[in-house]
Design an enzyme around this catalytic site. Structure first.
Site, PDB file in Angstrom:
ATOM      1  N   ILE A  88       0.880  -1.176   0.000  1.00  0.00           N
ATOM      2  CA  ILE A  88       0.000   0.000   0.000  1.00  0.00           C
ATOM      3  C   ILE A  88       0.915   1.223   0.000  1.00  0.00           C
ATOM      4  O   ILE A  88       1.867   1.288   0.776  1.00  0.00           O
ATOM      5  CB  ILE A  88      -0.975   0.011   1.203  1.00  0.00           C
ATOM      6  CG1 ILE A  88      -1.843   1.275   1.201  1.00  0.00           C
ATOM      7  CG2 ILE A  88      -0.262  -0.141   2.528  1.00  0.00           C
ATOM      8  CD1 ILE A  88      -3.022   1.206   2.185  1.00  0.00           C
ATOM      9  N   ALA A  89       0.666   2.136  -0.910  1.00  0.00           N
ATOM     10  CA  ALA A  89       1.493   3.350  -0.947  1.00  0.00           C
ATOM     11  C   ALA A  89       0.734   4.479  -1.621  1.00  0.00           C
ATOM     12  O   ALA A  89      -0.092   4.256  -2.519  1.00  0.00           O
ATOM     13  CB  ALA A  89       2.807   3.097  -1.692  1.00  0.00           C
ATOM     14  N   ILE A  90       1.040   5.693  -1.166  1.00  0.00           N
ATOM     15  CA  ILE A  90       0.465   6.923  -1.729  1.00  0.00           C
ATOM     16  C   ILE A  90       1.627   7.829  -2.145  1.00  0.00           C
ATOM     17  O   ILE A  90       2.632   7.933  -1.439  1.00  0.00           O
ATOM     18  CB  ILE A  90      -0.416   7.638  -0.655  1.00  0.00           C
ATOM     19  CG1 ILE A  90      -1.631   6.776  -0.265  1.00  0.00           C
ATOM     20  CG2 ILE A  90      -0.851   9.031  -1.122  1.00  0.00           C
ATOM     21  CD1 ILE A  90      -2.683   6.587  -1.350  1.00  0.00           C
ATOM     22  N   GLU A 122       2.570  -7.290   7.273  1.00  0.00           N
ATOM     23  CA  GLU A 122       3.820  -7.012   7.978  1.00  0.00           C
ATOM     24  C   GLU A 122       4.177  -5.548   7.785  1.00  0.00           C
ATOM     25  O   GLU A 122       3.930  -4.996   6.707  1.00  0.00           O
ATOM     26  CB  GLU A 122       4.990  -7.839   7.414  1.00  0.00           C
ATOM     27  CG  GLU A 122       5.049  -9.259   7.899  1.00  0.00           C
ATOM     28  CD  GLU A 122       4.541 -10.227   6.844  1.00  0.00           C
ATOM     29  OE1 GLU A 122       4.395  -9.805   5.678  1.00  0.00           O
ATOM     30  OE2 GLU A 122       4.274 -11.392   7.186  1.00  0.00           O
ATOM     31  N   ASN A 127       8.040   2.059  11.014  1.00  0.00           N
ATOM     32  CA  ASN A 127       7.076   2.739  10.130  1.00  0.00           C
ATOM     33  C   ASN A 127       5.851   3.190  10.934  1.00  0.00           C
ATOM     34  O   ASN A 127       4.759   2.624  10.856  1.00  0.00           O
ATOM     35  CB  ASN A 127       6.671   1.820   8.973  1.00  0.00           C
ATOM     36  CG  ASN A 127       5.972   2.569   7.861  1.00  0.00           C
ATOM     37  OD1 ASN A 127       5.533   3.702   8.042  1.00  0.00           O
ATOM     38  ND2 ASN A 127       5.847   1.933   6.702  1.00  0.00           N
ATOM     39  N   TYR A 134      -2.988   1.422  10.554  1.00  0.00           N
ATOM     40  CA  TYR A 134      -3.530   0.085  10.838  1.00  0.00           C
ATOM     41  C   TYR A 134      -4.212   0.044  12.210  1.00  0.00           C
ATOM     42  O   TYR A 134      -5.270  -0.572  12.355  1.00  0.00           O
ATOM     43  CB  TYR A 134      -2.419  -0.974  10.742  1.00  0.00           C
ATOM     44  CG  TYR A 134      -1.692  -0.951   9.405  1.00  0.00           C
ATOM     45  CD1 TYR A 134      -2.410  -0.773   8.220  1.00  0.00           C
ATOM     46  CD2 TYR A 134      -0.309  -1.084   9.319  1.00  0.00           C
ATOM     47  CE1 TYR A 134      -1.755  -0.736   6.988  1.00  0.00           C
ATOM     48  CE2 TYR A 134       0.348  -1.048   8.100  1.00  0.00           C
ATOM     49  CZ  TYR A 134      -0.375  -0.870   6.942  1.00  0.00           C
ATOM     50  OH  TYR A 134       0.269  -0.827   5.734  1.00  0.00           O
TER      51      TYR A 134
END
Ligand code: COA
Length: 193
Positions: A88-90, A122, A127, A134
């Site tokens: 997942i990344a923006i 994970e 981070n 989450y």
């Protein structure tokens, strides 16, 4: 001639966004975000290519329609009753607008329709921002995978939800999903497949 960067959006509306299945043609643009988001541990174009075709994988691309630009992506595997989030990344210039959350909601929505019970993932112990995301969605830490990230030998936290099919999670999820919709102008964006 130097390029003038486009101004950063202050708020992003659902009308400006589209989420659709990831395509092979997306990979070059995705790699721009991937390389600045994951450092030396990042996936290669071949990994994305493989994952798009992976039978157990579901990968999505987030588009910012006014600039016809890819600004995020995410994906997961379904293994029996587990939905394992693999990425997942923006785009860094679009972070802090609820868009990472939007992609997480998209995945949880899709998983719950696919009879998945637990979403797992994970995340690097360092981070903090991803972990906060989450935790906001009721993931909790199950354990640690020692030296999981080979670039720095950093440990990974193993995180999981409670059953996303349980009534208590459904009630919580409906509420938090609605708050996100309000933040994005009253609705979640249209999604194709
Ligand atoms: C993690 C990531 C996807 C979050 O995307 P984002 O669009 O910036 O996050 P959002 O604006 O949707 O934030 C949603 C929630 O995440 C948490 N969060 C996000 N950024 C945060 C930050 N910098 N500090 C603290 N919490 C943060 C908050 O709980 C936030 O909720 P709030 O807005 O009610 O405070 C983004 O930072 C990213 O692409 N990081 C690099 C790739 C990465 O690390 N992926 C995760 C791999 S496990």
């Amino acid at each position: 001639m130097s390029q003038v960067p486009s101004p950063l959006p202050k708020t992003v509306s659902h009308e400006d966004l589209l989420i659709r299945r990831m395509r092979t043609a997306d990979i070059p643009e995705i790699m721009l975000i991937e390389s600045v988001s994951f450092g030396r541990h990042h996936w290669s174009p071949e990994s994305f290519s493989f994952e798009i075709k992976n039978q157990v994988g579901r990968y999505y691309t987030l588009l910012y329609k006014p600039e016809n630009k890819i600004i995020g992506y995410c994906g997961y595997w379904i293994v029996l009753d587990e939905g394992h989030i693999t990425t997942i990344a923006i785009d860094p210039t679009f972070r802090g607008n609820g868009l990472g959350e939007l992609l997480l909601v998209k995945m949880l929505d899709r998983m719950s329709g696919q009879s998945v019970k637990w979403a797992t993932l994970e995340v690097r112990v360092s981070n903090f921002s991803a972990q906060q995301l989450y935790y906001k969605y009721h993931f909790r830490t199950l354990g640690v995978r020692s030296r999981y990230y080979q670039d720095t030998n950093e440990d990974a936290l193993i995180m999981t939800t409670e059953s996303i099919q349980d009534k208590s999670f459904r009630i919580f999820f409906k509420e938090v999903r609605q708050k996100l919709a309000n933040r994005l102008g009253g609705k979640l964006p249209e999604g194709a497949d």
